[in-house]
Design a protein around this motif. Structure first.
Motif, mmCIF file in Angstrom:
data_model
loop_
_atom_site.group_PDB
_atom_site.id
_atom_site.type_symbol
_atom_site.label_atom_id
_atom_site.label_comp_id
_atom_site.label_asym_id
_atom_site.label_seq_id
_atom_site.Cartn_x
_atom_site.Cartn_y
_atom_site.Cartn_z
ATOM 1 N N THR A 141 -21.204 62.165 37.858
ATOM 2 C CA THR A 141 -21.944 61.328 38.791
ATOM 3 C C THR A 141 -21.826 61.901 40.205
ATOM 4 O O THR A 141 -20.891 62.633 40.516
ATOM 5 C CB THR A 141 -21.417 59.881 38.801
ATOM 6 N N ASP A 142 -22.810 61.552 41.038
ATOM 7 C CA ASP A 142 -22.783 61.925 42.460
ATOM 8 C C ASP A 142 -23.382 60.751 43.223
ATOM 9 O O ASP A 142 -24.593 60.518 43.194
ATOM 10 C CB ASP A 142 -23.591 63.197 42.703
ATOM 11 N N GLU A 143 -22.513 60.003 43.891
ATOM 12 C CA GLU A 143 -22.961 58.789 44.573
ATOM 13 C C GLU A 143 -23.951 59.099 45.684
ATOM 14 O O GLU A 143 -24.932 58.380 45.869
ATOM 15 C CB GLU A 143 -21.747 58.047 45.138
ATOM 16 N N GLU A 144 -23.724 60.168 46.436
ATOM 17 C CA GLU A 144 -24.599 60.495 47.562
ATOM 18 C C GLU A 144 -26.018 60.798 47.095
ATOM 19 O O GLU A 144 -26.995 60.446 47.758
ATOM 20 C CB GLU A 144 -24.029 61.690 48.329
ATOM 21 N N ASP A 145 -26.132 61.439 45.942
ATOM 22 C CA ASP A 145 -27.443 61.809 45.401
ATOM 23 C C ASP A 145 -27.959 60.794 44.378
ATOM 24 O O ASP A 145 -29.032 60.980 43.819
ATOM 25 C CB ASP A 145 -27.344 63.202 44.750
ATOM 26 N N ARG A 146 -27.190 59.734 44.138
ATOM 27 C CA ARG A 146 -27.509 58.735 43.121
ATOM 28 C C ARG A 146 -27.793 59.405 41.771
ATOM 29 O O ARG A 146 -28.723 59.031 41.055
ATOM 30 C CB ARG A 146 -28.671 57.844 43.551
ATOM 31 N N TYR A 147 -26.986 60.386 41.440
ATOM 32 C CA TYR A 147 -27.167 61.160 40.211
ATOM 33 C C TYR A 147 -26.158 60.723 39.159
ATOM 34 O O TYR A 147 -24.958 60.630 39.432
ATOM 35 C CB TYR A 147 -26.983 62.652 40.499
ATOM 36 N N ILE A 148 -26.657 60.436 37.979
ATOM 37 C CA ILE A 148 -25.816 60.223 36.800
ATOM 38 C C ILE A 148 -26.351 61.140 35.713
ATOM 39 O O ILE A 148 -27.538 61.110 35.378
ATOM 40 C CB ILE A 148 -25.837 58.763 36.331
ATOM 41 N N ALA A 149 -25.497 61.997 35.188
ATOM 42 C CA ALA A 149 -25.911 62.988 34.192
ATOM 43 C C ALA A 149 -26.361 62.309 32.907
ATOM 44 O O ALA A 149 -25.939 61.181 32.608
ATOM 45 C CB ALA A 149 -24.753 63.943 33.905
ATOM 46 N N PRO A 150 -27.225 62.972 32.135
ATOM 47 C CA PRO A 150 -27.523 62.474 30.790
ATOM 48 C C PRO A 150 -26.218 62.335 30.015
ATOM 49 O O PRO A 150 -25.490 63.314 29.832
ATOM 50 C CB PRO A 150 -28.422 63.563 30.198
ATOM 51 N N PRO A 182 -30.644 62.012 49.705
ATOM 52 C CA PRO A 182 -29.707 62.478 50.730
ATOM 53 C C PRO A 182 -29.407 63.964 50.631
ATOM 54 O O PRO A 182 -29.035 64.590 51.609
ATOM 55 C CB PRO A 182 -28.455 61.635 50.449
ATOM 56 N N GLN A 183 -29.571 64.547 49.442
ATOM 57 C CA GLN A 183 -29.313 65.974 49.258
ATOM 58 C C GLN A 183 -30.512 66.835 49.637
ATOM 59 O O GLN A 183 -30.486 68.041 49.462
ATOM 60 C CB GLN A 183 -28.933 66.231 47.790
ATOM 61 N N GLY A 184 -31.575 66.197 50.117
ATOM 62 C CA GLY A 184 -32.742 66.954 50.551
ATOM 63 C C GLY A 184 -33.764 67.177 49.460
ATOM 64 O O GLY A 184 -34.774 67.834 49.674
ATOM 65 N N ARG A 185 -33.514 66.624 48.270
ATOM 66 C CA ARG A 185 -34.506 66.771 47.212
ATOM 67 C C ARG A 185 -35.776 66.014 47.592
ATOM 68 O O ARG A 185 -35.712 64.977 48.243
ATOM 69 C CB ARG A 185 -33.965 66.218 45.894
ATOM 70 N N ALA A 186 -36.907 66.523 47.145
ATOM 71 C CA ALA A 186 -38.183 65.871 47.459
ATOM 72 C C ALA A 186 -38.650 64.987 46.311
ATOM 73 O O ALA A 186 -39.798 64.660 46.209
ATOM 74 C CB ALA A 186 -39.250 66.917 47.764
ATOM 75 N N TRP A 187 -37.742 64.630 45.391
ATOM 76 C CA TRP A 187 -38.170 63.823 44.267
ATOM 77 C C TRP A 187 -37.049 62.917 43.793
ATOM 78 O O TRP A 187 -35.872 63.185 43.962
ATOM 79 C CB TRP A 187 -38.644 64.701 43.104
#
Length: 442
Positions: free
Chosen positions: A282-291, A20-25
């Motif tokens: 964490t960032d729910e929109e980007d499905r990101y959870i930090a190490p 959702p953040q536009g990342r290609a990976w």
């Protein structure tokens, strides 16, 4: 069974859907190439290099009564086998078993995970261009369709996934007395002794835990160490995480994302266990959870009750290697046990006194790259083994065969009625296995 097909898109285009953040990976290309492509090629090349030998009838020892006959093991295909793949490592854990199943002469129905949408589409659309359609079929299905699929009679079922679904697969297979191989993962412990190269430990543990954002079944699930080692290990891990992913891992092209919203929410709930010592963002929109590294974790906490499959590493304090071994042995047997120590006796002690599907001393994940080693779980972490020849053997029925001489019937007369004690002695002497000496272990 192979045929030439059209050129495929790069792996990055298949595994890395836009975020959702536009990342290609969503999975770093290096990790995807290593795990999904290299390991598949290793399986294929090992099979092509050795298949002619693996397929041969295997002669066995004979007793005096069968000395003039032929006794051997024939490797027969089971028939039609079902391979059900997971969403983590969705190519390797589907095509790796497929190589061995076809090499053993079976026809295969493959069922990719519905969570890995791009891989599911790839298998359905591209595989028919590369493999003989008579030897395989691809089924794309959700939970309800998969349940109906399992109602069919297969000759063998190979499943990789969670223990809860594994139980359902095994129950369905039992209706037809179908043999199964279950790869179910587990909470893989990692004991770090007080005597070790701290920097090497931090690098190898962090790499194993945060590879594919922790979404691998063989990742170290938690660390066991003394309080003194924990206080040394935390700053070492903090430094290594910064070296690997920079000051902001979210911006690193080498750190992945969580596969879907459901898994993200599950992992975010697990972050409530213990206390965050490193990471935790964490960032729910980007499905990101930090190490993330957690401390003050209790054995009863949710994160110690289920397989993590995410970039979260709990550290549990133990007083000694003996307490660490007791901690491991008081839980279900894991898919892998890891131990770090500069003292080989400590490594050997953990190996000898624990039970697990696999074992790796002074590193993580690396035992996976050898096709010469069997891979599989034990107990709740799985049933059966594969990789290399072990995959071929898994999908082959080991058929015991004896081909006798039609002549020399006089030698068989001793076993026919009317029986006598004299004949019994001769038959037992000719058919028995003799004890050749004392056993050094008894």
């Amino acid at each position: 069974m192979l045929c030439r097909g059209p050129a495929l898109l790069p792996l990055s285009s298949i595994l890395q859907g836009p975020s959702p953040q536009g990342r290609a990976w969503s999975w770093p290309p290096f990790e995807a190439e290593l795990t999904e492509i290299l390991l598949c090629k290793n399986e294929l090349h090992a099979t092509l290099n050795n298949l002619s030998q693996w397929m041969k009838d295997e002669p066995v020892e004979r007793n005096l009564a069968t000395r003039l006959d032929s006794a051997f093991i024939r490797k027969d295909p089971y028939g039609v086998v079902l391979i059900m793949g997971p969403w983590c490592c969705p190519i390797n854990l589907l095509l790796g078993p497929l190589v061995g199943a076809i090499a053993a002469g079976n026809c295969v129905v493959i069922k990719p995970s519905e969570k890995a949408k791009n891989v599911e589409k790839l298998m359905a659309e591209a595989l028919p261009s590369y493999l003989d359609r008579d030897c395989f079929a691809v089924v794309t299905a959700g939970v309800q369709e998969t349940t109906r699929l399992l109602e069919n009679k297969f000759d063998y079922i190979f499943f990789t996934g969670s223990p809860s679904v594994g139980r359902m697969v095994m129950a369905a297979a039992a209706q037809h007395l179908t043999p199964v191989l279950l790869e179910l993962g587990g909470k893989n412990p990692c004991y770090v002794s007080d005597t070790c190269d701290l920097r090497s430990v931090a690098r190898r543990v962090a790499w194993g835990r945060f590879f594919n954002a922790g979404q691998t079944c063989v990742a170290p699930d938690y660390v066991l160490c003394t309080l003194e080692m924990r206080e040394k290990l935390l700053p070492a891990l903090q430094k290594v995480i910064a070296e690997f992913y920079g000051s902001s891992p979210r911006e690193s092209p080498d750190f992945g994302r969580i596969v879907d919203e459901k898994e993200f929410q599950r992992l975010r709930m697990l972050l409530r266990s213990g206390r965050v010592a490193i990471g935790g963002q964490t960032d729910e929109e980007d499905r990101y959870i930090a190490p993330t590294v957690l401390v003050d974790v209790q054995p009863s906490d949710p994160i110690m009750q289920e397989i993590i499959l995410g970039p979260i590493l709990p550290i549990v304090v133990v007083a000694s290697v003996d307490e660490a071994i007791d901690f491991i042995n008081n839980r279900e047997r894991p898919l892998a046990v890891y131990v770090f120590s500069s003292d080989d006796k400590v490594v050997a002690q953990v190996l000898e006194r624990t039970s697990s599907g696999g074992f790796c001393g002074n590193d993580t994940l690396m035992h996976m790259i050898l096709t010469s080693l069997p891979f599989g779980g034990i107990g709740c972490s799985g049933l059966g083994k594969y990789h290399g020849k072990f995959t071929f053997d898994t999908f082959s029925h080991q058929r015991g065969c004896l081909h006798r001489n039609m002549g020399l019937e006089a030698l068989n007369a001793l076993r026919y009625p009317p029986y006598s004690q004299h004949r019994m002695g001769i038959v037992c002497a000719a058919s028995g296995v003799k004890h050749k000496g004392s056993c050094a272990l008894l």
